[in-house]
Design a protein around this motif. Structure first.
Motif, short mmCIF file in Angstrom:
data_model
loop_
_atom_site.label_atom_id
_atom_site.label_comp_id
_atom_site.label_asym_id
_atom_site.label_seq_id
_atom_site.Cartn_x
_atom_site.Cartn_y
_atom_site.Cartn_z
N ALA A 109 1.12 -1.08 -0.23
CA ALA A 109 0.17 0.08 0.01
C ALA A 109 0.65 1.39 0.19
N LEU A 110 0.22 1.98 -0.76
CA LEU A 110 0.85 3.44 -0.80
C LEU A 110 -0.04 4.67 -0.35
N ALA A 137 8.63 -3.72 7.09
CA ALA A 137 7.21 -3.49 6.18
C ALA A 137 7.97 -2.54 5.26
N LEU A 138 8.71 -1.82 4.96
CA LEU A 138 9.08 -0.91 4.20
C LEU A 138 9.60 -1.10 2.88
N LEU A 139 8.81 -0.23 1.83
CA LEU A 139 9.76 -0.78 0.82
C LEU A 139 10.03 0.33 0.00
N ARG A 153 4.54 -2.80 2.50
CA ARG A 153 4.07 -4.20 2.48
C ARG A 153 4.11 -4.57 4.58
N ASP A 154 3.36 -6.01 4.61
CA ASP A 154 2.62 -5.87 5.50
C ASP A 154 1.29 -5.44 6.42
N LEU A 155 0.40 -5.57 5.19
CA LEU A 155 -0.43 -4.81 5.73
C LEU A 155 -1.57 -4.66 6.49
N GLU A 156 -1.37 -6.18 7.57
CA GLU A 156 -2.07 -5.93 8.37
C GLU A 156 -1.76 -5.76 9.85
N HIS A 157 -0.15 -5.61 9.39
CA HIS A 157 1.10 -4.99 10.95
C HIS A 157 1.47 -3.59 11.17
N CYS A 158 1.22 -3.41 9.22
CA CYS A 158 1.38 -1.50 9.10
C CYS A 158 0.30 -0.57 8.29
N LEU A 184 -3.35 6.11 -0.99
CA LEU A 184 -3.03 6.16 -2.61
C LEU A 184 -3.77 5.40 -3.72
N ALA A 185 -3.29 3.87 -2.96
CA ALA A 185 -3.11 2.61 -3.65
C ALA A 185 -3.12 1.72 -3.07
N VAL A 186 -3.50 0.18 -3.07
CA VAL A 186 -3.30 -0.42 -2.40
C VAL A 186 -2.97 -1.93 -3.91
#
Length: 200
Positions: A109-110, A137-139, A153-158, A184-186
């Protein structure tokens, strides 16, 4: 039966509606539009729906994906459904899909994070990047036009709650009231372009 993936926006006062209430809102609008949804099997059947990872209350979603199953579907159905939705929800795009589930595809996600009364810069970006990096989780993280753009990433925790805590702990905001945040986006993550790829 058609599996339809939409991208929708969640804005205005609708940002205060809980993620768990969205299936009911979308299903009622679908009924008003004359659409027939597929229902799950079992003791307590309900409309078959798959949403993206939850969006925190107070955060705008500008391109949120969701899957719905309908008996019949066409562009006229999309128009009627969008018009039946309450203010703050709007269908932006749709496509008929099959294959891998939305939950498996929504891997990144952004977010855009900014101050409510002052621009954000490198200090805020560093605090957010450090916290997302702490849980691996950082991209990507960068400053643009007084905002921090943070891909995770790891949208459940971040998500949004983690970002607020990190900024508050660093003394860079007073809490939720000191921030404005948008997802903004997933979607998927394109490492070469360093961007989130929408699912529609």
């Amino acid at each position: 039966m058609s599996r339809i993936r939409i991208l929708f926006e969640k804005r205005g006062l609708f940002v205060f509606v809980n993620h768990m209430d969205l299936p009911v809102v979308f299903s009622r609008a679908a009924r008003r539009a004359g659409l027939v949804q597929e229902f799950t099997q079992g003791f307590s059947p309900h409309p078959r729906i798959s949403l993206a990872p939850p969006l925190a209350i107070g955060v705008e979603g500008l391109a949120e994906p969701a899957d719905f199953w309908f008996e019949q579907w066409n562009s006229e159905a999309a128009r009627r459904w969008s018009e039946a939705l309450p203010g703050g929800l709007k269908i932006l795009k749709w496509a008929e899909v099959d294959g891998v589930s939305l939950a498996k595809l929504a891997e990144a996600a952004l977010y855009r994070v900014r101050g409510a009364s002052a621009p954000f810069g490198e200090k805020e970006a560093a605090a957010l990047a450090e916290e997302a990096g702490r849980i691996n989780a950082l991209l990507d993280c960068r400053v643009e036009d007084g905002s921090v753009l943070l891909a995770v990433r790891d949208l459940e925790h971040c998500g949004a709650g983690l970002f607020v805590k990190a900024l508050a702990a660093a003394g860079l905001c007073s809490g939720w009231g000191g921030l404005r945040m948008e997802r903004l986006a997933v979607g998927g993550w394109d490492e070469e372009k360093r961007s989130v790829v929408p699912l529609v």
